[in-house]
Design an enzyme around this catalytic site. Structure first.
Site, mmCIF file in Angstrom:
data_model
loop_
_atom_site.group_PDB
_atom_site.id
_atom_site.type_symbol
_atom_site.label_atom_id
_atom_site.label_comp_id
_atom_site.label_asym_id
_atom_site.label_seq_id
_atom_site.Cartn_x
_atom_site.Cartn_y
_atom_site.Cartn_z
ATOM 1 C CG ASP A 84 -0.221 -0.248 2.452
ATOM 2 O OD1 ASP A 84 1.033 0.113 2.734
ATOM 3 O OD2 ASP A 84 -0.950 -0.372 3.652
ATOM 4 C CE1 TYR A 125 2.752 -5.174 5.815
ATOM 5 C CE2 TYR A 125 2.600 -2.737 6.426
ATOM 6 C CZ TYR A 125 2.529 -3.915 5.467
ATOM 7 O OH TYR A 125 2.291 -3.646 3.942
ATOM 8 N NE ARG A 184 -4.584 0.853 2.952
ATOM 9 C CZ ARG A 184 -4.655 -0.323 2.607
ATOM 10 N NH1 ARG A 184 -3.874 -1.353 3.125
ATOM 11 N NH2 ARG A 184 -5.695 -0.806 1.574
ATOM 12 N N PRO A 201 8.168 -5.692 4.143
ATOM 13 C CG PRO A 201 6.118 -6.391 5.208
ATOM 14 C CD PRO A 201 7.657 -6.830 4.942
HETATM 15 C C1 LIG Z 1 0.213 -12.205 -0.599
HETATM 16 C C2 LIG Z 1 1.083 -11.129 -0.687
HETATM 17 C C3 LIG Z 1 1.229 -10.195 0.296
HETATM 18 C C4 LIG Z 1 1.880 -9.116 0.277
HETATM 19 N N1 LIG Z 1 1.618 -8.172 1.255
HETATM 20 C C5 LIG Z 1 2.291 -7.183 1.415
HETATM 21 C C6 LIG Z 1 2.442 -6.120 2.229
HETATM 22 O O1 LIG Z 1 1.432 -6.209 3.249
HETATM 23 N N2 LIG Z 1 3.043 -4.939 2.193
HETATM 24 C C7 LIG Z 1 3.844 -4.914 1.219
HETATM 25 O O2 LIG Z 1 4.746 -3.637 1.117
HETATM 26 N N3 LIG Z 1 4.294 -5.615 0.446
HETATM 27 C C8 LIG Z 1 3.432 -6.777 0.456
HETATM 28 N N4 LIG Z 1 3.658 -7.783 -0.703
HETATM 29 C C9 LIG Z 1 4.633 -7.583 -1.627
HETATM 30 C C10 LIG Z 1 4.222 -6.439 -2.738
HETATM 31 O O3 LIG Z 1 2.770 -6.989 -3.011
HETATM 32 C C11 LIG Z 1 5.071 -6.958 -3.916
HETATM 33 O O4 LIG Z 1 6.391 -6.731 -3.547
HETATM 34 C C12 LIG Z 1 4.623 -6.223 -5.190
HETATM 35 O O5 LIG Z 1 3.399 -6.680 -5.463
HETATM 36 C C13 LIG Z 1 5.756 -6.629 -6.177
HETATM 37 O O6 LIG Z 1 5.002 -6.534 -7.583
HETATM 38 P P1 LIG Z 1 5.463 -7.531 -8.762
HETATM 39 O O7 LIG Z 1 4.444 -6.896 -9.912
HETATM 40 O O8 LIG Z 1 6.703 -7.673 -8.992
HETATM 41 O O9 LIG Z 1 4.805 -8.850 -8.156
HETATM 42 P P2 LIG Z 1 3.372 -9.258 -7.620
HETATM 43 O O10 LIG Z 1 2.667 -8.294 -7.222
HETATM 44 O O11 LIG Z 1 3.643 -10.576 -6.807
HETATM 45 O O12 LIG Z 1 2.725 -9.847 -8.820
HETATM 46 C C14 LIG Z 1 3.017 -10.976 -9.606
HETATM 47 C C15 LIG Z 1 1.712 -11.552 -10.688
HETATM 48 O O13 LIG Z 1 2.271 -12.554 -11.404
HETATM 49 C C16 LIG Z 1 1.206 -13.704 -11.328
HETATM 50 N N5 LIG Z 1 1.906 -14.972 -11.788
HETATM 51 C C17 LIG Z 1 2.694 -15.542 -10.671
HETATM 52 N N6 LIG Z 1 3.211 -16.630 -11.375
HETATM 53 C C18 LIG Z 1 2.474 -16.808 -12.285
HETATM 54 C C19 LIG Z 1 2.374 -17.904 -13.586
HETATM 55 N N7 LIG Z 1 3.277 -18.915 -13.535
HETATM 56 N N8 LIG Z 1 1.886 -17.608 -14.767
HETATM 57 C C20 LIG Z 1 1.266 -16.481 -14.745
HETATM 58 N N9 LIG Z 1 1.046 -15.386 -13.630
HETATM 59 C C21 LIG Z 1 1.789 -15.565 -12.660
HETATM 60 C C22 LIG Z 1 0.617 -13.386 -9.956
HETATM 61 O O14 LIG Z 1 -0.721 -13.963 -10.218
HETATM 62 C C23 LIG Z 1 0.536 -11.878 -9.746
HETATM 63 O O15 LIG Z 1 -0.346 -11.234 -10.253
HETATM 64 C C24 LIG Z 1 2.759 -9.005 -0.588
HETATM 65 C C25 LIG Z 1 2.809 -9.875 -1.644
HETATM 66 C C26 LIG Z 1 1.961 -10.854 -1.574
HETATM 67 C C27 LIG Z 1 2.362 -11.944 -2.771
#
Ligand SMILES: Cc1cc2nc3c(=O)[nH]c(=O)nc-3n(C[C@H](O)[C@H](O)[C@H](O)COP(=O)(O)OP(=O)(O)OC[C@H]3O[C@@H](n4cnc5c(N)ncnc54)[C@H](O)[C@@H]3O)c2cc1C
Length: 648
Positions: free
Chosen positions: A77, A280, A271, A363
């Site tokens: 967030d 957290y 928020r 986080p």
């Molecule tokens: C469950 C969870 C809770 C989190 N909570 C926090 C928090 O409270 N505070 C915070 O700061 N950060 C949190 N994070 C971390 C934060 O969300 C990430 O740092 C950020 O989203 C990173 O962005 P990204 O686009 O790299 O990856 P992500 O946001 O993880 O996006 C990856 C995407 O790829 C898709 N994907 C994965 N594997 C495949 C595949 N094989 N085929 C097709 N699609 C696929 C997934 O469905 C997802 O939509 C959390 C992450 C997760 C997963």
């Protein structure tokens, strides 16, 4: 915002005219089998990239995710100031400003000196120092950030939309690509499995020029590349919950770092919406390779831990909108593309990874989403420039080189910060441990870092050596262009200079004028405009296709020293009043003056040499690439010649 350039149009100007590609081939239900860029993953990294590529109607982009639809709840967030600057480039900062909660101050809590079972506030600071950015630090649910990007994509000429319920099965690279710059046209083949009930098990194949794995911490693309996330084994379980609660804790609408004597710590984030709060709670240390799922941590345990840490204050949780328990380690991949170091000179990358796929961290510093988006903002314009044949493919190597270095710094910072917040506290009875005041000092000291404004790229073919940095000390080569208030000459509108840099893949050149009147024949800024307009060495002439608008590739803007009422627009260089579009309409938005009324003269704020002026070259991702004297024409030409391709 400028519109009506190619004829009057009614309706929402943010919705682009549909492209030929959209009219003929985009089908939200079935995948195109040949694309320029295939993005795997609709998280912040993937959506930033897709939204950036959507700005180019001639580039065919496809984005897939294994989820059944857009994210609705949870995850990150924190939106740093630098990210807000980037959102402005995508055109949705104002909506985020309105909807988000602003983090204006942060408070610090520690065990009360007189009774260590109670917490007491020991510090309160301004969250972002004055002048660091024109945007605040805000918090908004990640799902809403996704929504804004999805809207940018939908409104683009190609009406780009994600294809959901597709899971990546395999990535295969044509063998020929591993040895040459002259690669086959679509060298990467990707297979995907449909996982929606109506098409379960159906396999689809897509051929792509480039594939970008934005598929999160367990990235399958990373595994296909044979790359690994390496880090220390200090994995930590975290609990996080978004709650509506009744409490007598006075800082419930402040960001608060709360350290109790024996019950652990909380990071409390107010928020959006005025009532919701994210809490957290740091939980157990995990053994190497242990998964948090094995610990069966319940929501009740999370709430109870928060209640104990907050004592003597009460916390009555009425509703939990989202909660999660997850493990996080500080881990980093050594390279973010498919080319081993030894092969960099021989072949360009075709597969990239970004975001959590190549770095994970706690986080507590609120960086995950921000850094992931900055990764693909860095990559998007480079891919577009290569696909549009504006730049040589070798610039693609700068993505891993630049972003891996930044991720490493982030991980080092995060490791230190987490260690500090998790360590036992020094108290009046126990002299061991971390001094709470030290925690506050560390937070303040790294304020630029958490705001995202400390990123500094090393010299490379797209980031010059700082030979003339003294001409603009406040616009540092390798760092993001630090915007400042100015007045637009033609209509006297107060604007932010940095807002000129949109996420449209164009380079910007800001010519900060010398002291002479720009109408004078000896004015150096006038001389520069003549060079741009007339010289065969002019980068504007060399790299702009003959049929395109003069600012289609490099957008030149000028900032004068005189007040806007002192200058006569008729006497300005004609190059700064270019004619564009089908009617050759004049663009009046290239010239700016200092905001003298607001006492915020950009020449003072950014320490620009008033006698000599200077040229500041800004990359499409808003980073300063070069600072040069106004008359360093040969240096300017040579800089662009290092990576640009002459227009056909
Ligand atoms: C469950 C969870 C809770 C989190 N909570 C926090 C928090 O409270 N505070 C915070 O700061 N950060 C949190 N994070 C971390 C934060 O969300 C990430 O740092 C950020 O989203 C990173 O962005 P990204 O686009 O790299 O990856 P992500 O946001 O993880 O996006 C990856 C995407 O790829 C898709 N994907 C994965 N594997 C495949 C595949 N094989 N085929 C097709 N699609 C696929 C997934 O469905 C997802 O939509 C959390 C992450 C997760 C997963």
């Amino acid at each position: 915002m400028q519109f009506h350039l190619n004829g009057f149009r009614t309706g929402n100007p943010e919705i682009a005219e549909p492209s030929e590609q959209d009219k003929t081939s985009f089908n939200p239900d079935s995948l195109a089998n040949e694309v320029d860029v295939l993005v795997i993953g609709c998280g912040p990294a993937g959506l930033t990239l897709a939204a950036q590529l959507a700005a180019f109607p001639d580039i065919k982009t496809q984005i897939v995710d294994q989820r059944p639809g857009p994210l609705l709840l949870g995850q990150a967030d924190g939106v740093a100031c630098r990210t807000m600057e980037m959102f402005e480039a995508f055109g949705f900062s104002e909506r985020v400003l309105k909807e988000a909660h602003w983090i204006n101050e942060t408070t610090f809590w520690k065990p009360d000196d007189t009774c260590e079972n109670k917490i007491a506030r020991h510090g309160r600071i301004q969250d972002v120092e004055d002048g660091l950015s024109e945007f605040p630090h805000v918090v908004l649910n990640q799902a809403r950030v996704h929504d804004f990007y999805l809207e940018v994509m939908r409104n683009s000429a190609n009406r780009l939309q994600p294809h959901y319920s597709r899971r990546l099965l395999g990535v295969h690279v044509d063998g020929a690509v591993c040895s040459a710059y002259a690669a086959p046209s679509h060298p990467v083949t990707v297979s995907l499995e449909r996982i929606d009930p109506a098409h379960q098990g159906q396999i689809e194949t897509v051929k792509a020029r480039y594939v970008v794995g934005c598929d999160g911490a367990r990235s399958a693309v990373r595994q296909f590349l044979g790359r690994v996330l390496r880090g220390d084994s200090a994995n930590q379980a975290w609990g996080v919950m978004d709650v509506l609660a009744v409490t007598n804790f006075p800082d419930i609408r402040m960001k608060a770092l709360i350290q109790s004597a024996h019950e652990g710590s909380i990071v409390l984030i107010p928020r959006e919406g005025g009532y919701l709060v994210r809490i957290y709670v740091e939980l157990d240390k995990l053994k190497e390779d242990e998964r948090v799922a094995g610990r069966n941590i319940t929501l009740d345990r999370l709430i109870a831990a928060a209640q104990r840490i907050l004592r003597p204050y009460t916390l009555e949780v009425k509703e939990v909108a989202w909660w999660s328990v997850y493990e996080i380690g500080q881990r980093l991949c050594d390279k973010f593309d498919d080319v081993p170091d030894a092969d960099v000179a021989h072949r360009p990358p075709h597969i990239f990874i970004a975001g959590d796929a190549c770095h994970t961290h706690s986080p507590k510093a609120g960086q995950g989403m921000n850094v992931s988006m900055q990764d693909t903002f860095n990559l998007g314009w480079k891919l577009a420039a290569v696909l549009l044949r504006r730049c040589a493919a070798k610039i693609l190597h700068t993505y891993s080189a630049e972003r891996q270095g930044i991720a490493k710094e982030l991980i080092d910072f995060d490791r230190e910060w987490v260690k500090m917040l998790s360590a036992p506290l020094k108290s009046s009875t126990d002299g061991e441990g971390v001094d709470p005041a030290e925690v506050q000092r560390y937070f303040v000291k790294h304020g630029h870092y958490t705001a995202g404004t400390a990123t500094k790229y090393k010299p490379s073919l797209i980031s010059a050596e700082p030979s003339h940095q003294h001409l603009a000390k406040g616009l540092v080569i390798g760092m993001r262009f630090h915007s400042a208030p100015v007045i637009r000459l033609a209509d006297a509108k107060p604007v932010r200079l940095g807002d000129a840099s949109k996420a449209d893949g164009r380079w910007r050149i800001f010519a900060f004028a010398d002291a002479q009147a720009p109408s004078a024949r000896t004015s150096r800024v006038r001389g520069l405009c003549e060079f741009f307009a007339d010289s065969p060495q002019s980068p504007v002439r060399r790299y702009t296709p003959a049929t395109a608008d003069i600012d289609a590739v490099i957008d030149v803007r000028a900032v004068f020293q005189q007040g806007h009422r002192e200058l006569n627009i008729d006497a300005m260089p004609q190059f700064l009043l270019p004619t564009k579009g089908r009617y050759a309409l004049r663009d009046y938005e290239k010239m700016f003056c200092p905001d003298l009324k607001g006492n915020t003269d950009v020449f003072d704020l950014r320490e620009i040499d008033r006698e000599l002026g200077c040229v500041v070259v800004v990359r499409p991702d808003q980073y300063v690439a070069n600072v040069l004297p106004l008359d360093a024409y040969a240096d300017l030409s040579a800089f662009f010649a290092g990576f640009m391709l002459p227009a056909a």
